[in-house]
Design an enzyme around this catalytic site. Structure first.
Site, PDB file in Angstrom:
ATOM      1  N   GLU A  34       0.844  -1.199   0.000  1.00  0.00           N
ATOM      2  CA  GLU A  34       0.000   0.000   0.000  1.00  0.00           C
ATOM      3  C   GLU A  34       0.882   1.254   0.000  1.00  0.00           C
ATOM      4  O   GLU A  34       0.574   2.248  -0.657  1.00  0.00           O
ATOM      5  CB  GLU A  34      -0.906  -0.020   1.229  1.00  0.00           C
ATOM      6  CG  GLU A  34      -1.799   1.195   1.338  1.00  0.00           C
ATOM      7  CD  GLU A  34      -2.920   1.045   2.371  1.00  0.00           C
ATOM      8  OE1 GLU A  34      -3.207  -0.095   2.790  1.00  0.00           O
ATOM      9  OE2 GLU A  34      -3.492   2.075   2.753  1.00  0.00           O
ATOM     10  N   GLY A  79       0.201  32.351  -8.084  1.00  0.00           N
ATOM     11  CA  GLY A  79      -0.421  33.538  -7.493  1.00  0.00           C
ATOM     12  C   GLY A  79      -1.878  33.253  -7.131  1.00  0.00           C
ATOM     13  O   GLY A  79      -2.213  32.112  -6.778  1.00  0.00           O
TER      14      GLY A  79
END
Ligand SMILES: Cc1cc2nc3c(=O)[nH]c(=O)nc-3n(C[C@H](O)[C@H](O)[C@H](O)COP(=O)(O)OP(=O)(O)OC[C@H]3O[C@@H](n4cnc5c(N)ncnc54)[C@H](O)[C@@H]3O)c2cc1C
Length: 385
Positions: free
Chosen positions: A242, A339
């Site tokens: 996993e 931004g």
């Protein structure tokens, strides 16, 4: 960076997988995020395309492909062209192996064909409100009664919790033994088994993470996986793979966020030049690319070791730790370079940033990964104090 672990047959498989994710998953991702879960049909289509439980034996309808590189390709193509919320790898590689490796022939014949076709969606339920990292502290109980086990308790944060049909549930079988845990297969419709809320999350909005409740569910002994006293050992065994699945996914995500941002900084103009021309941007991009390439090489090496049966728990923990931390740092930097646009959900980089936050928590937190690595160095607090 050129990668050397794949050959021509992998490349052909990648092209097929890419076509599937581009056509059947990617176009639905935003709608699924709005509705809060993936359509069941997605699993049926993945089943039709032969992309589920690749490792399963041909007699159950599988392809019998144990080579982990094929799963790695599915993870990478789904991340880039599909959507991380379509958690087919949980179904195929995190839950399926419990049925395939621990199940009897009768159990495999009962559950695998439907799972391979995508008709039976799988989940795994270990975590409880009071027990996550400390799994041995779980309180769900299973008590033997004649030919059945009676299961009582609850689980939380369970992926595929609403759309799943079949869950591997861990429950305490011996109240005296801290590690006395068994694994039980619960199927939709069993009296006393019910789903709770689909939990609202800060990311991965199309993954139906849910609560599950068990009010005296009678589970036939034929739905027990392996030895009902050895579940803890089984969980530990499967968690190594996993963590490799996670590492492969997180480093791919970092690479995708990087690529989106490279395009962005080349396009975006300010102060009479492109954003990519500023030294800050160039150095940040250079640093990220170098780190992603280094970890991709490490993950590929872990995949080779895993195929050879040599991937240790500590190495899988190192890969999971470093790739999830890198994904977190890279998606954060990429938002910064976008931004304000990077804070807008309509930009993929914003979604990747919130999706990435869970990678350092599930499948074992970063702190738990550091514990595992430290213990492998002989620094085991339990033995040292
Ligand atoms: C979106 C999502 C999907 C999930 N899917 C599944 C699923 O399908 N099936 C399932 O069973 N579970 C699932 N989980 C649960 C997940 O695996 C757990 O949330 C995770 O293991 C952490 O457990 P916890 O939430 O109880 O946190 P806790 O264990 O309470 O951790 C809290 C803090 O304590 C720290 N900590 C823990 N142990 C130590 C230690 N030894 N030393 C120092 N610090 C430590 C942790 O690192 C963390 O910072 C999912 C969770 C989420 C959010």
């Amino acid at each position: 960076m050129e990668r050397l672990i794949f050959d021509e047959s992998h490349d052909m498989f990648r092209a097929t997988a890419r076509r599937f994710f581009e056509a059947e998953i990617g176009p639905h991702a935003l709608r699924w995020r709005e509705q809060g879960f993936v359509d069941r049909e997605a699993f049926l289509k993945a089943g039709e395309a032969g992309l589920l439980l690749l490792w399963a034996d041909a007699k159950y309808g599988g392809a019998g492909i144990e080579d982990f590189r094929y799963e790695q390709i599915i993870i990478e193509e789904n991340a880039r062209y599909g959507d991380q919320c379509f958690f087919a790898t949980l179904h195929s590689r995190l839950v399926g192996p419990y049925l395939g490796k621990l199940g009897t022939d009768e159990q495999k014949a009962r559950w695998l064909p439907g799972a391979i076709r995508g008709e039976r969606i799988l989940g795994i339920a270990m975590t409880e409100p009071g027990a996550g990292s400390d799994l041995a502290g779980m309180r769900a109980r299973a008590v033997r009664d004649g030919d059945d086990w009676v299961l009582t308790g609850s689980k939380t944060y369970i992926s595929n919790g609403q759309i799943g049909d079949c869950f591997v549930v861990a429950a305490r079988t011996d109240p005296e033994q801290r590690y006395g845990i068994g694994l039980f297969v619960l199927e939709d419709g069993m009296p006393g088994f019910r789903r709770g809320r689909r939990l609202k999350k800060i990311g991965l909005h199309a993954q139906d993470t849910s609560e599950l409740f068990f009010d005296g569910v009678r589970v036939p002994a034929t739905n027990v996986l392996g030895d009902p006293a050895k579940g803890f050992g089984y969980l530990k065994h499967f968690l190594a793979e996993e963590r490799l699945v996670g590492a492969a996914m997180y480093v791919s995500n970092a690479s995708i966020a990087f690529d989106l941002t490279l395009d962005w900084v080349k396009e975006r103009r300010m102060f009479g030049r492109s954003l990519g021309a500023f030294q800050n941007t160039r150095f940040k991009m250079a640093q990220m690319r170098a780190e992603i390439d280094a970890l991709q090489a490490f993950v590929d090496h872990c995949v080779t070791l895993h195929n050879a049966g040599k991937l240790g728990v500590d190495l899988a923990a190192k890969a999971k730790l470093l790739c999830s931390e890198l994904e977190g740092r890279v998606t954060d930097e990429c938002v910064q370079l976008h931004g304000g646009a990077g804070y807008m959900e309509e930009y993929r980089v914003a979604r990747m940033y919130t999706d990435a936050r869970i990678s350092r928590i599930y499948a074992g937190t970063s702190e738990v990964m550091r514990e595992i690595i430290a213990r492998s160095l002989g620094l085991d607090e339990r033995k040292m104090s």
